[in-house]
Design a protein around this motif. Sequence first.
Motif, short mmCIF file in Angstrom:
data_model
loop_
_atom_site.label_atom_id
_atom_site.label_comp_id
_atom_site.label_asym_id
_atom_site.label_seq_id
_atom_site.Cartn_x
_atom_site.Cartn_y
_atom_site.Cartn_z
N THR A 15 1.72 -28.88 13.45
CA THR A 15 0.80 -30.02 13.41
C THR A 15 0.44 -30.47 12.00
OG1 THR A 15 -1.12 -28.55 13.59
CG2 THR A 15 -0.21 -29.40 15.66
N ASN A 16 1.04 -29.87 10.98
CA ASN A 16 0.74 -30.24 9.59
C ASN A 16 1.87 -31.06 8.97
OD1 ASN A 16 2.73 -28.37 9.07
ND2 ASN A 16 1.45 -26.97 7.91
N ASN A 17 2.61 -31.76 9.78
CA ASN A 17 3.81 -32.46 9.32
C ASN A 17 3.56 -33.90 8.88
OD1 ASN A 17 4.88 -30.08 10.24
ND2 ASN A 17 6.34 -30.99 11.62
N THR A 18 2.32 -34.38 8.93
CA THR A 18 2.03 -35.79 8.64
C THR A 18 1.15 -35.92 7.40
OG1 THR A 18 2.17 -36.37 10.97
CG2 THR A 18 0.98 -37.90 9.56
N THR A 19 1.51 -36.88 6.54
CA THR A 19 0.72 -37.20 5.35
C THR A 19 0.58 -38.71 5.25
OG1 THR A 19 1.46 -35.21 4.19
CG2 THR A 19 0.59 -36.98 2.83
N THR A 20 -0.59 -39.16 4.83
CA THR A 20 -0.86 -40.59 4.67
C THR A 20 -1.33 -40.85 3.25
OG1 THR A 20 -1.46 -40.79 7.00
CG2 THR A 20 -2.29 -42.49 5.54
N ALA A 21 -0.90 -41.97 2.69
CA ALA A 21 -1.33 -42.38 1.35
C ALA A 21 -1.56 -43.89 1.36
CB ALA A 21 -0.29 -42.02 0.31
N SER A 22 -2.45 -44.34 0.49
CA SER A 22 -2.73 -45.77 0.35
C SER A 22 -2.37 -46.19 -1.06
CB SER A 22 -4.21 -46.05 0.60
OG SER A 22 -4.53 -45.75 1.94
N ALA A 23 -2.02 -47.46 -1.18
CA ALA A 23 -1.67 -47.98 -2.50
C ALA A 23 -2.05 -49.44 -2.59
CB ALA A 23 -0.17 -47.82 -2.75
N THR A 24 -2.40 -49.86 -3.78
CA THR A 24 -2.63 -51.27 -4.07
C THR A 24 -1.43 -51.75 -4.87
OG1 THR A 24 -5.01 -50.91 -4.11
CG2 THR A 24 -4.18 -52.90 -5.19
N LEU A 25 -0.70 -52.68 -4.29
CA LEU A 25 0.52 -53.17 -4.91
C LEU A 25 0.32 -54.58 -5.42
CD1 LEU A 25 3.14 -51.94 -2.28
CD2 LEU A 25 2.33 -50.77 -4.32
N PRO A 26 1.15 -54.99 -6.39
CA PRO A 26 1.05 -56.38 -6.84
C PRO A 26 1.44 -57.32 -5.72
CG PRO A 26 2.87 -55.23 -7.93
CD PRO A 26 2.16 -54.23 -7.08
N LEU A 27 0.78 -58.44 -5.66
CA LEU A 27 1.11 -59.43 -4.64
C LEU A 27 2.48 -60.02 -4.91
CD1 LEU A 27 -2.28 -61.35 -4.31
CD2 LEU A 27 -1.30 -59.72 -2.71
#
Length: 186
Positions: free
Chosen positions: A150-162
């Motif tokens: 159950t530890n196989n998922t990771t999430t990340a957020s990013a702000t990218l240039p438009l």
Amino acid sequence: GNLQITVMVDAGNNVFELNSSGTAETNNTTSITATSTLAAYPDLQVTGLALTGDSTGLVTVNWNDANTGTGSATGDWVDSVRVVDTTTGQTLYGNNLGYNSNSIAAGGAAPRAVSFNLPTGIGSDNLQVTVTTDVNNNIFEFNAGGDAETNNTTTASATLPLTAYPDLQVTDIAVNPASQIGRAHV
């Protein structure tokens, strides 16, 4: 850990027993103690998850399929990659990517990446990527914490240039006063 193994015969005393010492009905149980160790198992996890992009709309997702377990991860499995625009909730990319390049030794990792173009008109630069390794549970995993599957998922957020889009504007418009409405001029 230590295991105690007990074997008992004729537990219901269904067989009449007799011996010269008088212990025939009480000597039907014996025990041994043995030391056991767990086998070595893989524990696949997503590490190093990053989302990058540029003003052309090209987005690249990089991650590692890391084996944090004690045994090799051998066989084929599938990683799921999903990118969502956090402003609209729209899924911008979703795909399953197979991994079938040998095994990953305990403590090792395999770099993975996928690139895609943002759909035209995406105005948000706030994206969230979720990667799940071994999404179909093809590889048996185990760890001491009991959460290896159950530890196989990771999430990340990013702000990218438009993404850069053209901005067409009308300039230097002129009207010829000699023109008459309704008459064609060549």
